[in-house]
Write a protein that holds these residues in place. Structure first.
Motif, PDB file in Angstrom:
ATOM      1  N   PRO A  26       0.904  -1.409  -0.103  1.00 23.08           N
ATOM      2  CA  PRO A  26       0.073   0.149  -0.086  1.00 23.08           C
ATOM      3  C   PRO A  26       1.149   1.306  -0.080  1.00 23.08           C
ATOM      4  N   ALA A  27       2.079   1.166   0.918  1.00 22.97           N
ATOM      5  CA  ALA A  27       2.866   2.388   0.817  1.00 22.97           C
ATOM      6  C   ALA A  27       3.357   2.748  -0.418  1.00 22.97           C
ATOM      7  N   LEU A  28       3.893   1.696  -1.127  1.00 15.37           N
ATOM      8  CA  LEU A  28       4.434   1.887  -2.503  1.00 15.37           C
ATOM      9  C   LEU A  28       3.527   2.606  -3.656  1.00 15.37           C
ATOM     10  N   MET A  29       1.975   2.013  -3.381  1.00  9.44           N
ATOM     11  CA  MET A  29       1.204   2.512  -4.141  1.00  9.44           C
ATOM     12  C   MET A  29       0.931   3.934  -4.192  1.00  9.44           C
ATOM     13  N   LEU A  30       0.626   4.414  -2.843  1.00 11.65           N
ATOM     14  CA  LEU A  30       0.157   5.542  -2.406  1.00 11.65           C
ATOM     15  C   LEU A  30       1.360   6.553  -2.395  1.00 11.65           C
ATOM     16  N   LYS A  35       9.581   5.238  -3.250  1.00 11.57           N
ATOM     17  CA  LYS A  35       9.710   3.927  -2.917  1.00 11.57           C
ATOM     18  C   LYS A  35      10.901   3.355  -2.233  1.00 11.57           C
ATOM     19  N   SER A  36      12.183   4.052  -2.503  1.00 10.71           N
ATOM     20  CA  SER A  36      13.479   3.133  -1.997  1.00 10.71           C
ATOM     21  C   SER A  36      13.414   3.602  -0.580  1.00 10.71           C
ATOM     22  N   THR A  37      12.654   4.551   0.009  1.00 15.54           N
ATOM     23  CA  THR A  37      12.884   4.979   1.630  1.00 15.54           C
ATOM     24  C   THR A  37      11.863   3.885   2.258  1.00 15.54           C
ATOM     25  N   GLY A 109       7.584  -2.198  -7.337  1.00 18.99           N
ATOM     26  CA  GLY A 109       8.879  -1.728  -7.097  1.00 18.99           C
ATOM     27  C   GLY A 109       9.541  -1.486  -8.342  1.00 18.99           C
ATOM     28  N   GLU A 110       9.072  -1.760  -9.494  1.00 18.94           N
ATOM     29  CA  GLU A 110       9.584  -1.707 -10.779  1.00 18.94           C
ATOM     30  C   GLU A 110      10.892  -2.539 -10.940  1.00 18.94           C
ATOM     31  N   MET A 111      10.698  -3.680 -10.443  1.00 20.20           N
ATOM     32  CA  MET A 111      11.771  -4.725 -10.333  1.00 20.20           C
ATOM     33  C   MET A 111      11.872  -5.377 -11.897  1.00 20.20           C
ATOM     34  N   ILE A 112      12.811  -6.199 -12.301  1.00 17.66           N
ATOM     35  CA  ILE A 112      13.185  -6.500 -13.363  1.00 17.66           C
ATOM     36  C   ILE A 112      12.651  -7.998 -13.582  1.00 17.66           C
ATOM     37  N   SER A 113      11.862  -8.486 -14.504  1.00 20.73           N
ATOM     38  CA  SER A 113      11.461  -9.993 -14.496  1.00 20.73           C
ATOM     39  C   SER A 113      12.276 -10.731 -15.569  1.00 20.73           C
ATOM     40  N   LEU A 114      12.718 -11.924 -15.246  1.00 21.97           N
ATOM     41  CA  LEU A 114      13.594 -12.668 -15.902  1.00 21.97           C
ATOM     42  C   LEU A 114      12.831 -13.995 -16.230  1.00 21.97           C
TER      43      LEU A 114
END
Length: 236
Positions: A26-30, A35-37, A109-114
């Protein structure tokens, strides 16, 4: 006693899932600009609630493009995010993006999908890492073993990390992680209070004409793992 270690494992698994679902996603969405913090502080809370502590040797190179690490389990990620606040972009297998809760965390978190089953997966990974460097200005974190292991010897490193680093001429920093398996062992389902140690080895810029750099990196990491076990009785 084994029963208490088992209880601590399920407590740790609950804390990770709860904090991820109730606080982090929820915090990442809001609050997407922070994001990093958000990831940093919630992972610090998670590790504390699990009874884990952090130790660091060496210095993290903030100018590195790629961090390569050995891998035992999810505490590796939790601990490194709790230790620093460099807005890492983790490489994770595609299946994890489809999992409940953690899939949402990786996507937001915009991570990378492999996709390891797709022949074009490496080409996509090169493209994603290049975007991380040139567009997002975020370093990439990757486990070159490709999977978790409960053994002391490092598994053979996947060639994808080598190809990407050489093609994009990345600055690479190896990180050796020890102690995370003691805090939460996903293989035998036990947990304990303990310290997760991150040893930052010297970073270097990859040159494609140095054919042995990737194997040298693996040997250097294995030496640290062996020294930590022999001198401090701490397994990886």
């Amino acid at each position: 006693m084994k029963i208490f270690a088992t209880i601590r494992f399920y407590w740790g698994a609950f804390i990770i899932s709860f904090n991820t679902a109730v606080f982090m996603i929820p915090a990442l969405m809001l609050f997407g600009k922070h994001k990093s913090t958000i990831v940093h502080h919630i992972n610090r809370l998670t590790l504390f609630m699990m009874g884990g502590k952090l130790a660091q040797e060496g210095t993290m190179d903030a100018n590195a493009d790629m961090y390569v690490m050995n891998h035992q389990g999810i505490v590796d990620i939790i601990g490194l995010e709790a230790l620093q606040n460099n807005h890492l972009r983790w490489v994770a297998k595609k299946e994890l993006f489809e999992a409940p809760w953690f899939g949402n965390l990786l996507r937001h978190g915009e991570m990378i999908s492999l996709d390891r089953q797709n022949k074009t997966g490496l080409l996509k990974l090169i493209k994603d890492v290049k975007e991380s460097k040139d567009l997002y200005h975020r370093p990439v974190a990757i486990f070159p073993e490709g999977t978790r292991t409960d053994k002391q010897p490092l598994l053979p490193f996947k060639k994808g990390s080598k190809i990407i680093a050489e093609k994009l001429e990345l600055r690479v920093q190896p990180i050796v992680i020890t102690g995370s398996k003691w805090v939460l062992n996903e293989h035998i389902k036990t947990g304990h209070s303990g310290t997760v140690k991150y040893e930052f080895l010297p970073s270097f810029s990859v040159k494609s004409d140095d054919e042995n750099w990737f194997e040298t990196l693996r040997k250097d990491m294995q030496k640290v793992i062996d020294d930590e076990f022999n001198n401090n009785h701490c397994s990886r």
